[in-house]
Design a protein around this motif. Structure first.
Motif, PDB file in Angstrom:
ATOM      1  N   ASN A  13       0.776  -1.279   0.055  1.00 47.30           N
ATOM      2  CA  ASN A  13      -0.043  -0.029  -0.024  1.00 47.30           C
ATOM      3  C   ASN A  13       0.934   1.153   0.072  1.00 47.30           C
ATOM      4  O   ASN A  13       2.054   1.167   0.419  1.00 47.30           O
ATOM      5  N   SER A  47      -3.939  -1.653  -1.694  1.00 43.29           N
ATOM      6  CA  SER A  47      -4.700  -0.976  -0.880  1.00 43.29           C
ATOM      7  C   SER A  47      -4.611   0.613  -1.180  1.00 43.29           C
ATOM      8  O   SER A  47      -4.820   1.301  -0.081  1.00 43.29           O
ATOM      9  N   HIS A 186      -8.659   1.693   2.638  1.00 42.94           N
ATOM     10  CA  HIS A 186      -7.748   3.135   2.762  1.00 42.94           C
ATOM     11  C   HIS A 186      -8.229   3.930   3.777  1.00 42.94           C
ATOM     12  O   HIS A 186      -8.910   5.066   3.728  1.00 42.94           O
ATOM     13  N   TRP A 189      -6.155   3.542  11.342  1.00 43.29           N
ATOM     14  CA  TRP A 189      -6.314   2.254  12.167  1.00 43.29           C
ATOM     15  C   TRP A 189      -7.680   2.221  12.954  1.00 43.29           C
ATOM     16  O   TRP A 189      -8.022   1.265  13.116  1.00 43.29           O
ATOM     17  N   ASP A 192     -10.143   0.823  10.623  1.00 43.14           N
ATOM     18  CA  ASP A 192     -10.050  -0.671  10.417  1.00 43.14           C
ATOM     19  C   ASP A 192     -10.492  -1.449  11.659  1.00 43.14           C
ATOM     20  O   ASP A 192     -11.166  -2.397  11.402  1.00 43.14           O
ATOM     21  N   GLY A 208      -4.676   0.363   4.107  1.00 44.53           N
ATOM     22  CA  GLY A 208      -3.465   1.377   3.562  1.00 44.53           C
ATOM     23  C   GLY A 208      -3.833   2.695   4.284  1.00 44.53           C
ATOM     24  O   GLY A 208      -4.501   2.602   5.455  1.00 44.53           O
ATOM     25  N   ASP A 210      -2.346   4.542   6.458  1.00 50.56           N
ATOM     26  CA  ASP A 210      -1.289   4.695   7.247  1.00 50.56           C
ATOM     27  C   ASP A 210       0.190   3.969   6.910  1.00 50.56           C
ATOM     28  O   ASP A 210       0.190   2.901   6.196  1.00 50.56           O
ATOM     29  N   LYS A 225      -1.233  -3.600   7.653  1.00 49.06           N
ATOM     30  CA  LYS A 225      -0.894  -2.544   6.771  1.00 49.06           C
ATOM     31  C   LYS A 225       0.701  -2.677   6.501  1.00 49.06           C
ATOM     32  O   LYS A 225       1.577  -3.195   7.417  1.00 49.06           O
TER      33      LYS A 225
END
Length: 584
Positions: A13, A47, A186, A189, A192, A208, A210, A225
């Motif tokens: 990513n 990503s 994308h 954190w 996600d 992605g 981060d 990631k």
């Protein structure tokens, strides 16, 4: 698990710079590293964030990455925020040329009723090596969608990524008979993690946005990631047995010259792009109707039309009440002549990739910020400010720290209030406390350097939009940078309803009342709200009028009241920005 089927995934990513950083990374070496795992017959997934920003993409608008992505043999990808930097038309062209599918599952283009930028809602892959049918969705967060300067928020609909992700994943398993659903995301954190807790039909999240490499397990779901800039990627090995929980093993691969040589074909392409960069500098971005003053003796001591013009452009790219940047940002010590404004002019003006951010700042801190900006006047220091949406007066004969007249500070057309919080657009460089702006790191960061645009990219988008309005350029869709300040536009429409077919649903509620639908009335709003873009009146009732070339002027935004001639002080450079340019 003796009866389990094995699936191997190569994931990466956020890749921008194709050149290696010493012995680390580089697109040519990265391709070799990926291909070294070919015996696994892996699925290769990406990503998002590739076509911008980088020095070369400033000239190529991301086209140079197409060949690199093809060499990576990617099976599917999702869009990232910086992929939209040069507009939807450019993104559609680049993504289609890669030859693999791109996903954007939770943003619908109101004009087409389909995912934005001709992305796909879902992808199904029948993986021969594992015998698995794999479903993939691509999900993004509102935080960066709302910051896109090349997409008007009222032209799209955003769907909550948890609701939409769970709905699509369940559909992939029940209707498409997928054995596994992967979410390419994308997002930051926290989002996600939120997705991992909420979407029970998603088996693994490959993310992605981060840039730090990281692996977490949330609600028994892996979130991965895989770093940034062709320096690392992940080998994700899955063991799938319907009678047992999914087994996940993850290997981190560092792309180092001691392990991997450069792929000759990709290395040749990289070298060619670097050599062609200088030729690209002759490309005409647009026109200006007057000379732009950027000589250090002027821009580092007073308001100039170049400073006003470039700061006004920032307001079209970020949701902010005003803009304040340091004059050391402007590196071209010259007057840019009227006429063609070329990519080379922009590169000399902003040779560094300066990311823009938005911070929350109260009136008291703003006053301290202005005091720092004029504290070294009349010396030609790079900390002297250039602004938009802000006016103030100062007396250069008074002691530093007490030069600015607090009663003169205006945000828009209203006096500054000490306890009021304002949205200030600035450079990430200043937010880090450079050039004496040590009061800014304590401010809340509203739009960070990853979500905010690069300044030079925002300028290119401005000229593209003005070219469209002048009839010089034509776009395949209506998405482009708007020429009114972003803080006068609608925020992105959010819809969290669990719809099966979002494009057929009725219009969702908006956060604020819409602009008037009469295009002529909307253009009048643009003229009032962004004075440097004012154009001649038009008799057209159904189109925006012909757009005049910019003619920025000095408007009394920054006024020194003592009458002391600027430039009576030191003329040495010596500020942090100059040292950064010199590599110190």
């Amino acid at each position: 698990m003796p009866n389990a089927r094995q699936l191997h995934i190569l994931h990466f990513n956020d890749v921008y710079n194709i050149e290696p950083a010493g012995h680390i990374g580089g697109a040519a070496r990265f391709v070799t590293a990926l291909r070294s795992f070919a015996e696994l017959q892996p699925l290769v997934l990406f990503s998002g964030d590739v076509f911008s920003p980088s020095t070369i993409s400033t000239a190529t608008r991301g086209q140079h990455l197409v060949q690199v992505l093809k060499a990576c043999n990617i099976d599917a990808a999702c869009f990232g925020n910086h992929d939209f930097d040069f507009g939807v038309d450019n993104l559609v062209q680049c993504s289609q040329e890669t030859g693999f599918p791109w996903l954007l599952s939770n943003i619908i283009d109101r004009e087409t009723g389909r995912p934005l930028a001709e992305g796909l809602e879902t992808v199904c892959i029948d993986h021969r090596a594992s015998g698995l049918r794999i479903g993939i969705v691509g999900l993004v967060e509102l935080e960066w969608v709302d910051t896109l300067s090349t997409v008007d928020p009222e032209d799209i609909r955003f769907f909550d990524f948890c609701t939409r992700g769970e709905q699509l994943a369940a559909k992939l398993k029940s209707e498409q008979s997928c054995d596994l659903v992967i979410a390419l995301t994308h997002m930051r954190w926290p989002n996600d993690r939120k997705l991992a807790r909420a979407a029970h039909h998603i088996d693994i999240i490959l993310g992605g946005h981060d840039h730090n490499y990281g692996i977490e397990f949330v609600n028994n779901r892996a979130i991965v990631k895989s770093g940034t800039d062709f320096r690392q990627f992940s080998v994700v090995s899955l063991s799938i047995d319907k009678s047992s929980p999914l087994e996940v093993k993850i290997q981190t691969v560092d792309v180092d010259s001691s392990k991997y040589s450069e792929d000759p074909e990709v290395a040749k392409a990289v070298e060619s792009h670097v050599e062609n960069l200088e030729k690209s500098m002759q490309r005409v971005l647009g026109q200006v109707d007057c000379p732009l003053e950027c000589r250090f003796e002027h821009i580092r001591t007073k308001e100039t039309n170049m400073g006003n013009f470039m700061c006004d452009i920032v307001l079209t790219a970020l949701q902010a009440d005003f803009v304040l940047v340091n004059s050391g940002s402007f590196r071209a010590d010259c007057v840019v002549p009227a006429g063609d404004f070329r990519l080379g002019d922009l590169s000399r003006l902003f040779p560094m990739l300066d990311p823009l951010v938005v911070i929350s700042i109260d009136g008291r801190t703003l006053l301290a910020t202005l005091e720092n900006g004029v504290s070294m006047w009349p010396a030609l220091e790079g900390r002297f400010p250039q602004v938009s949406g802000l006016r103030f007066r100062f007396d250069g004969t008074r002691p530093p720290g007490s030069r600015v007249d607090p009663s003169s500070v205006q945000i828009g057309d209203k006096p500054m209030v000490a306890d009021t919080q304002y949205r200030m657009a600035t450079k990430y460089y200043l937010y880090c406390g450079k050039d004496g702006y040590d009061m800014l790191p304590g401010c809340q960061l509203l739009v960070d350097d990853e979500d905010g645009p690069v300044w030079s990219v925002a300028v290119q988008n401005y000229f593209t939009a003005s070219g469209v309005l002048r009839g010089w350029l034509q776009l395949k869709n209506r998405h482009r940078c708007r020429l009114r300040p972003m803080n006068r536009r609608l925020s992105c429409v959010v819809d969290s309803r669990p719809e099966t077919e979002p494009e057929t649903a009725g219009p969702p509620p908006t956060k604020r009342s819409r602009l008037r639908k009469n295009p002529r009335e909307n253009w009048a709003t643009v003229r009032r709200e962004f004075a440097p873009c004012a154009a001649a009146e038009s008799n057209s009732t159904d189109e925006e009028p012909a757009f005049a070339a910019p003619r920025p002027s000095v408007e009394g935004r920054i006024v020194e009241t003592s009458g002391l001639a600027a430039g009576d002080g030191e003329t040495g450079r010596g500020d942090e920005e100059d040292q950064r340019e010199a590599g110190e």
